[in-house]
Design a protein around this motif. Structure first.
Motif, PDB file in Angstrom:
ATOM      1  N   ARG A 150       0.855  -1.197   0.000  1.00 18.92           N
ATOM      2  CA  ARG A 150       0.000   0.000   0.000  1.00 18.92           C
ATOM      3  C   ARG A 150       0.881   1.232   0.000  1.00 18.92           C
ATOM      4  NH1 ARG A 150      -2.632  -0.597   5.993  1.00 18.92           N
ATOM      5  NH2 ARG A 150      -0.695  -0.536   7.163  1.00 18.92           N
ATOM      6  N   ASP A 151       0.271   2.334  -0.362  1.00 20.55           N
ATOM      7  CA  ASP A 151       0.981   3.604  -0.462  1.00 20.55           C
ATOM      8  C   ASP A 151       0.608   4.470   0.735  1.00 20.55           C
ATOM      9  OD1 ASP A 151       2.471   5.726  -1.379  1.00 20.55           O
ATOM     10  OD2 ASP A 151       0.944   6.395  -2.794  1.00 20.55           O
ATOM     11  N   LYS A 177      -3.661   5.160   5.448  1.00 20.06           N
ATOM     12  CA  LYS A 177      -4.763   6.101   5.256  1.00 20.06           C
ATOM     13  C   LYS A 177      -5.615   6.123   6.528  1.00 20.06           C
ATOM     14  CE  LYS A 177      -3.507   6.396   0.946  1.00 20.06           C
ATOM     15  NZ  LYS A 177      -2.448   7.276   0.609  1.00 20.06           N
ATOM     16  N   SER A 178      -5.779   7.276   7.110  1.00 21.17           N
ATOM     17  CA  SER A 178      -6.516   7.370   8.376  1.00 21.17           C
ATOM     18  C   SER A 178      -8.020   7.163   8.200  1.00 21.17           C
ATOM     19  CB  SER A 178      -6.256   8.722   9.041  1.00 21.17           C
ATOM     20  OG  SER A 178      -6.688   9.762   8.190  1.00 21.17           O
ATOM     21  N   ASP A 179      -8.506   7.217   6.964  1.00 18.75           N
ATOM     22  CA  ASP A 179      -9.942   7.055   6.736  1.00 18.75           C
ATOM     23  C   ASP A 179     -10.319   5.640   6.267  1.00 18.75           C
ATOM     24  OD1 ASP A 179      -8.698   7.373   4.290  1.00 18.75           O
ATOM     25  OD2 ASP A 179     -10.331   8.526   3.417  1.00 18.75           O
ATOM     26  N   ILE A 180      -9.377   4.684   6.359  1.00 13.32           N
ATOM     27  CA  ILE A 180      -9.639   3.305   5.930  1.00 13.32           C
ATOM     28  C   ILE A 180      -9.342   2.338   7.070  1.00 13.32           C
ATOM     29  CG2 ILE A 180      -8.951   1.455   4.353  1.00 13.32           C
ATOM     30  CD1 ILE A 180      -8.315   3.574   2.271  1.00 13.32           C
ATOM     31  N   LEU A 183     -14.192   2.290   4.358  1.00 10.74           N
ATOM     32  CA  LEU A 183     -14.081   3.690   4.745  1.00 10.74           C
ATOM     33  C   LEU A 183     -14.664   3.890   6.142  1.00 10.74           C
ATOM     34  CD1 LEU A 183     -15.036   5.556   1.466  1.00 10.74           C
ATOM     35  CD2 LEU A 183     -12.775   5.387   2.514  1.00 10.74           C
TER      36      LEU A 183
END
Length: 87
Positions: free
Chosen positions: A27-28, A31-34, A86
């Motif tokens: 992953r890149d 992500k705080s929203d995932i 999400l």
């Protein structure tokens, strides 16, 4: 577990008190929203996927590695999946 530079998941096994199915997904960044939810099943078409039958081995900005809690000798047919939701 060996890794490669491709973007596809790496499947393999790990050995500690038995041999366990393992998968690494690149992953890149985190992500705080995932939310990442790893799941296990003995039947890929089953509705009985379980999040309690896996362990997250590594969770870094570049990859996440999940492992089955069942040895391949105890459960020779098993499947892992990673759901992303999400928040």
């Amino acid at each position: 577990m060996a890794t490669s530079s491709s973007s596809s998941p790496d499947f393999g096994t790990s050995s500690h008190d038995g041999t366990y199915l393992q998968v690494t997904i690149r992953r890149d960044g985190i992500k705080s929203d995932i939310d990442y939810i790893s799941e296990w099943s003995r039947d890929i078409g089953s509705s009985s996927w379980s999040a309690t039958d896996t362990t997250i081995i590594e969770d870094t900005a570049t990859h996440i590695t999940i492992e089955s809690n069942h040895t391949l000798s105890d459960e020779p047919k098993q499947f892992l999946r990673l759901n992303m939701e999400l928040k």
